[in-house]
Motif scaffolding. Structure first.
Motif, PDB file in Angstrom:
ATOM      1  N   SER A   1      97.822 -13.815  45.046  1.00  0.00           N
ATOM      2  CA  SER A   1      96.268 -13.306  44.843  1.00  0.00           C
ATOM      3  C   SER A   1      96.289 -12.070  44.404  1.00  0.00           C
ATOM      4  O   SER A   1      95.849 -11.675  43.242  1.00  0.00           O
ATOM      5  CB  SER A   1      95.622 -13.435  46.006  1.00  0.00           C
ATOM      6  OG  SER A   1      95.391 -14.768  46.461  1.00  0.00           O
TER       7      SER A   1
ATOM      8  N   MET B   1     103.068 -12.944  34.970  1.00  0.00           N
ATOM      9  CA  MET B   1     101.766 -13.325  34.364  1.00  0.00           C
ATOM     10  C   MET B   1     101.579 -12.602  33.193  1.00  0.00           C
ATOM     11  O   MET B   1     100.749 -12.878  32.193  1.00  0.00           O
ATOM     12  CB  MET B   1     100.323 -13.223  35.372  1.00  0.00           C
ATOM     13  CG  MET B   1     100.536 -14.471  36.188  1.00  0.00           C
ATOM     14  SD  MET B   1      99.105 -14.343  37.288  1.00  0.00           S
ATOM     15  CE  MET B   1      97.862 -14.976  35.971  1.00  0.00           C
TER      16      MET B   1
ATOM     17  N   ALA C   1      97.607  -8.509  37.559  1.00  0.00           N
ATOM     18  CA  ALA C   1      97.968  -9.066  36.087  1.00  0.00           C
ATOM     19  C   ALA C   1      96.749  -8.858  35.214  1.00  0.00           C
ATOM     20  O   ALA C   1      96.698  -8.738  34.103  1.00  0.00           O
ATOM     21  CB  ALA C   1      98.585 -10.389  35.997  1.00  0.00           C
ATOM     22  N   ALA C   2      95.572  -9.220  35.897  1.00  0.00           N
ATOM     23  CA  ALA C   2      94.146  -9.330  35.158  1.00  0.00           C
ATOM     24  C   ALA C   2      93.977  -7.916  34.734  1.00  0.00           C
ATOM     25  O   ALA C   2      93.260  -7.698  33.567  1.00  0.00           O
ATOM     26  CB  ALA C   2      92.982  -9.680  36.079  1.00  0.00           C
TER      27      ALA C   2
ATOM     28  N   THR D   1      97.930 -11.752  40.752  1.00  0.00           N
ATOM     29  CA  THR D   1      96.862 -12.106  39.618  1.00  0.00           C
ATOM     30  C   THR D   1      95.817 -11.245  39.240  1.00  0.00           C
ATOM     31  O   THR D   1      95.675 -10.915  38.190  1.00  0.00           O
ATOM     32  CB  THR D   1      96.451 -13.450  39.958  1.00  0.00           C
ATOM     33  OG1 THR D   1      95.779 -13.474  41.202  1.00  0.00           O
ATOM     34  CG2 THR D   1      97.510 -14.629  39.969  1.00  0.00           C
TER      35      THR D   1
ATOM     36  N   VAL E   1     104.624 -12.117  40.547  1.00  0.00           N
ATOM     37  CA  VAL E   1     103.379 -12.620  39.926  1.00  0.00           C
ATOM     38  C   VAL E   1     102.828 -11.688  38.781  1.00  0.00           C
ATOM     39  O   VAL E   1     102.691 -12.190  37.764  1.00  0.00           O
ATOM     40  CB  VAL E   1     102.450 -13.351  40.844  1.00  0.00           C
ATOM     41  CG1 VAL E   1     101.081 -13.506  40.336  1.00  0.00           C
ATOM     42  CG2 VAL E   1     102.990 -14.116  41.790  1.00  0.00           C
ATOM     43  N   ALA E   2     102.610 -10.493  39.185  1.00  0.00           N
ATOM     44  CA  ALA E   2     101.899  -9.439  38.246  1.00  0.00           C
ATOM     45  C   ALA E   2     102.649  -9.648  36.878  1.00  0.00           C
ATOM     46  O   ALA E   2     102.284  -9.586  35.747  1.00  0.00           O
ATOM     47  CB  ALA E   2     101.602  -8.141  38.892  1.00  0.00           C
TER      48      ALA E   2
END
Length: 142
Positions: free
Chosen positions: A41, A130, A47-48, A44, A126-127
């Motif tokens: 979480s 993505m 990454a956003a 992400t 994940v960051a």
């Protein structure tokens, strides 16, 4: 599609909002073992923030910080940390495996020892992944 790199409003908003997005992503990663959230979480969310910065300032806006080579190194290190923390679980079948870290006070940020390490490594992985996927699909390369 309109070229967003010349949009002054988007640039101003990105400058104001992206640091808060990154800090919130770090907060979610660090508190993942005691509250909803965790590495995926938080990764992400971070990454956003990268994607918003990329939309506002273009491909060169993040390239000076994150190019394909740097992201590859960061991903490799994060994956090695995940593997190193989980190797004893794979060998022992997680039965009889005693953590080398001392037990701490439940509810504190540093109370989960290996889970915290896993959350941080997964969040970084994940960051980066993505953002790499976004850059590949929008620009054709990182």
């Amino acid at each position: 599609m309109k070229n967003l790199e010349n949009d002054d409003i988007l640039k101003t908003i990105a400058i104001m909002v992206v640091p808060f997005i990154i800090v919130f992503g770090i907060y979610v990663i660090l508190n993942g073992h005691i509250s909803p959230g965790g590495g995926f979480s938080g990764g992400t969310i971070i990454a956003a923030g990268f994607i918003l910065w990329h939309a506002a300032f273009g491909f060169d806006g993040l390239r000076k910080y994150f190019n394909f080579k740097k992201l590859g190194y960061i991903n490799t290190i994060a994956l090695l940390v995940i593997a190193a923390v989980n190797i004893p679980n794979f060998i022992m079948g997680s039965m009889g495996y005693k953590s080398i870290f001392p037990l701490l006070t439940p509810g504190n940020i540093i109370s989960a020892t290996t889970v915290l390490l896993l959350d941080i490594a997964v969040g970084i992985k994940v960051a980066c992944t993505m953002y790499e996927l976004y850059a590949i699909f929008t620009e054709g390369e990182v």
